[in-house]
Design a protein around this motif. Structure first.
Motif, PDB file in Angstrom:
ATOM      1  N   TRP A 171      -1.048  31.590 -12.202  1.00 37.10           N
ATOM      2  CA  TRP A 171      -1.841  30.218 -12.267  1.00 37.10           C
ATOM      3  C   TRP A 171      -0.875  28.955 -12.140  1.00 37.10           C
ATOM      4  CZ3 TRP A 171      -1.340  25.896 -15.235  1.00 37.10           C
ATOM      5  CH2 TRP A 171      -2.601  25.013 -15.202  1.00 37.10           C
ATOM      6  N   GLU A 172       0.371  28.849 -12.509  1.00 37.90           N
ATOM      7  CA  GLU A 172       1.072  27.732 -12.110  1.00 37.90           C
ATOM      8  C   GLU A 172       1.574  27.719 -10.939  1.00 37.90           C
ATOM      9  OE1 GLU A 172       4.454  28.582 -14.784  1.00 37.90           O
ATOM     10  OE2 GLU A 172       3.388  27.643 -16.714  1.00 37.90           O
ATOM     11  N   ALA A 173       1.793  28.813 -10.081  1.00 38.86           N
ATOM     12  CA  ALA A 173       2.284  28.607  -8.816  1.00 38.86           C
ATOM     13  C   ALA A 173       1.164  28.222  -8.021  1.00 38.86           C
ATOM     14  CB  ALA A 173       2.651  29.840  -8.332  1.00 38.86           C
ATOM     15  N   ALA A 174      -0.208  28.620  -8.212  1.00 36.93           N
ATOM     16  CA  ALA A 174      -1.452  28.142  -7.456  1.00 36.93           C
ATOM     17  C   ALA A 174      -1.767  27.114  -7.619  1.00 36.93           C
ATOM     18  CB  ALA A 174      -2.518  29.408  -7.540  1.00 36.93           C
ATOM     19  N   ALA A 175      -1.937  26.484  -9.126  1.00 34.44           N
ATOM     20  CA  ALA A 175      -2.399  25.069  -9.307  1.00 34.44           C
ATOM     21  C   ALA A 175      -1.228  24.003  -8.829  1.00 34.44           C
ATOM     22  CB  ALA A 175      -2.358  25.165 -10.883  1.00 34.44           C
ATOM     23  N   GLY A 176       0.005  24.369  -8.738  1.00 31.81           N
ATOM     24  CA  GLY A 176       0.901  23.420  -8.329  1.00 31.81           C
ATOM     25  C   GLY A 176       0.795  23.241  -6.760  1.00 31.81           C
ATOM     26  N   GLU A 177       0.596  24.432  -6.050  1.00 31.30           N
ATOM     27  CA  GLU A 177       0.322  24.188  -4.610  1.00 31.30           C
ATOM     28  C   GLU A 177      -1.147  23.222  -4.258  1.00 31.30           C
ATOM     29  OE1 GLU A 177       0.077  26.956  -0.533  1.00 31.30           O
ATOM     30  OE2 GLU A 177       0.805  27.683  -2.512  1.00 31.30           O
ATOM     31  N   LEU A 178      -2.137  23.851  -5.201  1.00 32.40           N
ATOM     32  CA  LEU A 178      -3.425  23.229  -4.789  1.00 32.40           C
ATOM     33  C   LEU A 178      -3.047  21.873  -5.193  1.00 32.40           C
ATOM     34  CD1 LEU A 178      -6.460  23.622  -4.261  1.00 32.40           C
ATOM     35  CD2 LEU A 178      -6.665  24.063  -6.626  1.00 32.40           C
ATOM     36  N   GLU A 179      -2.485  21.435  -6.074  1.00 30.45           N
ATOM     37  CA  GLU A 179      -2.432  19.869  -6.539  1.00 30.45           C
ATOM     38  C   GLU A 179      -1.772  19.121  -5.226  1.00 30.45           C
ATOM     39  OE1 GLU A 179      -0.512  16.962  -9.927  1.00 30.45           O
ATOM     40  OE2 GLU A 179      -0.096  19.298 -10.044  1.00 30.45           O
ATOM     41  N   LYS A 180      -0.626  19.829  -4.874  1.00 26.45           N
ATOM     42  CA  LYS A 180       0.013  19.233  -3.565  1.00 26.45           C
ATOM     43  C   LYS A 180      -0.913  18.954  -2.469  1.00 26.45           C
ATOM     44  CE  LYS A 180       4.261  19.702  -1.150  1.00 26.45           C
ATOM     45  NZ  LYS A 180       3.806  19.550   0.367  1.00 26.45           N
ATOM     46  N   LEU A 181      -1.614  19.991  -2.033  1.00 27.53           N
ATOM     47  CA  LEU A 181      -2.456  19.793  -1.011  1.00 27.53           C
ATOM     48  C   LEU A 181      -3.748  18.660  -1.080  1.00 27.53           C
ATOM     49  CD1 LEU A 181      -3.017  23.671   0.162  1.00 27.53           C
ATOM     50  CD2 LEU A 181      -1.997  21.856   1.322  1.00 27.53           C
ATOM     51  N   SER A 182      -4.049  18.698  -2.427  1.00 26.72           N
ATOM     52  CA  SER A 182      -5.076  17.645  -2.762  1.00 26.72           C
ATOM     53  C   SER A 182      -4.467  16.496  -2.570  1.00 26.72           C
ATOM     54  CB  SER A 182      -5.574  17.797  -4.084  1.00 26.72           C
ATOM     55  OG  SER A 182      -6.208  19.127  -4.388  1.00 26.72           O
ATOM     56  N   ARG A 183      -3.389  16.307  -2.948  1.00 24.98           N
ATOM     57  CA  ARG A 183      -2.574  14.883  -2.804  1.00 24.98           C
ATOM     58  C   ARG A 183      -2.431  14.422  -1.282  1.00 24.98           C
ATOM     59  NH1 ARG A 183       1.188  16.353  -7.023  1.00 24.98           N
ATOM     60  NH2 ARG A 183       2.665  16.590  -5.427  1.00 24.98           N
ATOM     61  N   ASP A 184      -2.123  15.636  -0.589  1.00 21.42           N
ATOM     62  CA  ASP A 184      -1.677  15.429   0.991  1.00 21.42           C
ATOM     63  C   ASP A 184      -3.027  15.031   1.685  1.00 21.42           C
ATOM     64  OD1 ASP A 184       0.765  15.772   0.447  1.00 21.42           O
ATOM     65  OD2 ASP A 184       0.817  17.798   1.238  1.00 21.42           O
TER      66      ASP A 184
END
Length: 368
Positions: A355-368
Motif C-alpha cells: 500500500w505504501e509503495a503504490a500510494a507513494g507512486e500514485l501521489e507522485k504521478l498525481s503531482r506530475d
C-alpha cells in the motif's frame, strides 16, 4: 491462622496445571567477552554448490547488541543463524566469532540441537558446566518445570512447551554470552512469552533473534538486521526506528514541515518542455500526458484499494487469533495459535508495504 493457610491452599489448587508446573524461563549471567561478538565479510553459502542462499554478506555484531534478524522467508535467516552457531560452514567469505564468545543456539527445529531419543535428564546433563554438583543440577531441572516423572522421558515425546523449556534449561546450564534464538516464542503461551521478553530485556549479554512476532521484536530488539535479495542492512535502533527509516528511504514517510513537497507550480511538464506552444497545442500535449499515465494510475489505485481491504480483513483475523491466546482453553494449541498470529502479522506487514509503495507512486504521478 490455620484457616487462612487452608484458604490459601485451596486457592492454589484451582490454578491451571500449566501455570503451576510451567517452570520459569530464565537466562544465566553471561561470561565476559571481547567487544566484537561476530563479524562476516563477503559471506556466501550454497547447499548445492549452484544456487546461493547467501551472497556477499557483511556485517558486525558487538557486545550488548540485541539484534532482530528480519526478512521474508527463504532469504537465508536460519542458514545465517546456523553459520554463526557453527553447525554450518560458509562456502565462501569470512565468518568469525570474537574473543571468548560462547554462542548458545536455540533452533526452531528442536531435533537439530536436542536429540529426540535422549531423555530429558541426559539432554540437560550433557550441557552441565564443570563443577556443578548433582543437587544443584536437579534443583535447576525442577526450577524449569520438570519433575521426577518427566526427567526420564525421551525428549521427542515432550510437548512444544516442554521442549522449549528444555532448550532454555540447556542454554542456562551452558551459560553462553551470545544467544542465537530462532523463533523462540513458537511454543510459548502468553505467560511464557512475557517471561522470556522480560528475561531478554534484563539480559546483559548479546542476542541475535529471528521472530515473526512483531510485538516481541519491538519489545526486545535494540537494533534491526534486515535481509533482502539485495543484501543485508543494519538499522541501529529498535523496530519502530527501522519502520521510520524504511518509510523515509521508500519516499512515503510522514509529511512534516521539513519534508512536505512544495505545491506544484501551474506550469506542467508539457509547458516546461515546450514553452512556445499555443494554448491549443498545450491542451493537446497535456491530454497526451494524461493518456500515458492513466493505465498506470488505474493499476496503482486498484493496488491501494486491494491492500486497504486485505489489511482490514487480516487485522480482524489477527484480533480473533490474539483473543484465542489471551483467553486460552485447556485444549488450546499454543504452537498453532502463535503460528497463526505470526502469519497474519507477516501478511499485514506485506500488504501495508505494498500500500505504501503504490500510494507513494500514485501521489507522485498525481503531482506530475
Amino acid at each position: 491462622r490455620q484457616k487462612l493457610i487452608d484458604k490459601l491452599d485451596e486457592e492454589r489448587i484451582v490454578l491451571p496445571k500449566r501455570y503451576t508446573q510451567s517452570g520459569r524461563l530464565r537466562l544465566a549471567e553471561p561470561p565476559p567477552s571481547g567487544l566484537e561478538m561476530f563479524r562476516c565479510e563477503h559471506l556466501c553459502f550454497s547447499y548445492d554448490g549452484k544456487k546461493k542462499v547467501l551472497d556477499d554478506v557483511g556485517f558486525q555484531i558487538v557486545r550488548g547488541d540485541k539484534v532482530a534478524l528480519i526478512g521474508y522467508n527463504g532469504l537465508g535467516k536460519t542458514t545465517l543463524m546456523r553459520i554463526i552457531a557453527g553447525t554450518r560452514q560458509p562456502t565462501g567469505g569470512l565468518a568469525v566469532l570474537g574473543h571468548n564468545v560462547i554462542p548458545g543456539y536455540l533452533s526452531q527445529e528442536f531435533a537439530e540441537t536436542i536429540p529426540p531419543d535422549v531423555s530429558v535428564y541426559r539432554n540437560a546433563k550433557n550441557a552441565i558446566p564443570p563443577g556443578m554438583n548433582e543437587k544443584n543440577f536437579r534443583n535447576l531441572v525442577g526450577a524449569f518445570g520438570f519433575d521426577e516423572n518427566d526427567v526420564e522421558k525421551p525428549a521427542g515425546v515432550l510437548s512444544g512447551g516442554e521442549k522449549i523449556r528444555l532448550a532454555f534449561l540447556r542454554l542456562y546450564l551452558s551459560a553462553p554470552n551470545f544467544l542465537l534464538l530462532d523463533e523462540p516464542t513458537t511454543h510459548l503461551d502468553l505467560d511464557g512469552r512475557r517471561l522470556l521478553q522480560e528475561a531478554l530485556q534484563k539480559y546483559t549479554g548479546t542476542v541475535l533473534l529471528v521472530s515473526h512476532d512483531i510485538d516481541f521484536v519491538r519489545a526486545t530488539a535494540t537494533s534491526i538486521l534486515e535481509i533482502t535479495r539485495d543484501g543485508i542492512r543494519k538499522y541501529p535502533g529498535g523496530y519502530d526506528y527501522y519502520l521510520e527509516k524504511k518509510a523515509e528511504s521508500d519516499g512515503v514517510g510522514p509529511k512534516t514541515a521539513e519534508n512536505r513537497p512544495t505545491p506544484p507550480k501551474a506550469e506542467t511538464a508539457a509547458e516546461s518542455a515546450a514553452p512556445g506552444l499555443s494554448p491549443k497545442e498545450l491542451r493537446k500535449r497535456r491530454a497526451e500526458e494524461r493518456a500515458k499515465t492513466a493505465p498506470r494510475m488505474r493499476e496503482l489505485k486498484k493496488r491501494v484499494e486491494t491492500a486497504e481491504k486485505k489489511v482490514d480483513e487480516l487485522q480482524k483475523a489477527l484480533d480473533a487469533a490474539s483473543a484465542e491466546l489471551f483467553n486460552p482453553t485447556p485444549t488450546t494449541d499454543f504452537a498453532e495459535a502463535n503460528r497463526k498470529v505470526r502469519t497474519l502479522q507477516y501478511e499485514i506487514d506485506r500488504y501495508t508495504a505494498d500500500w505504501e509503495a503504490a500510494a507513494g507512486e500514485l501521489e507522485k504521478l498525481s503531482r506530475d
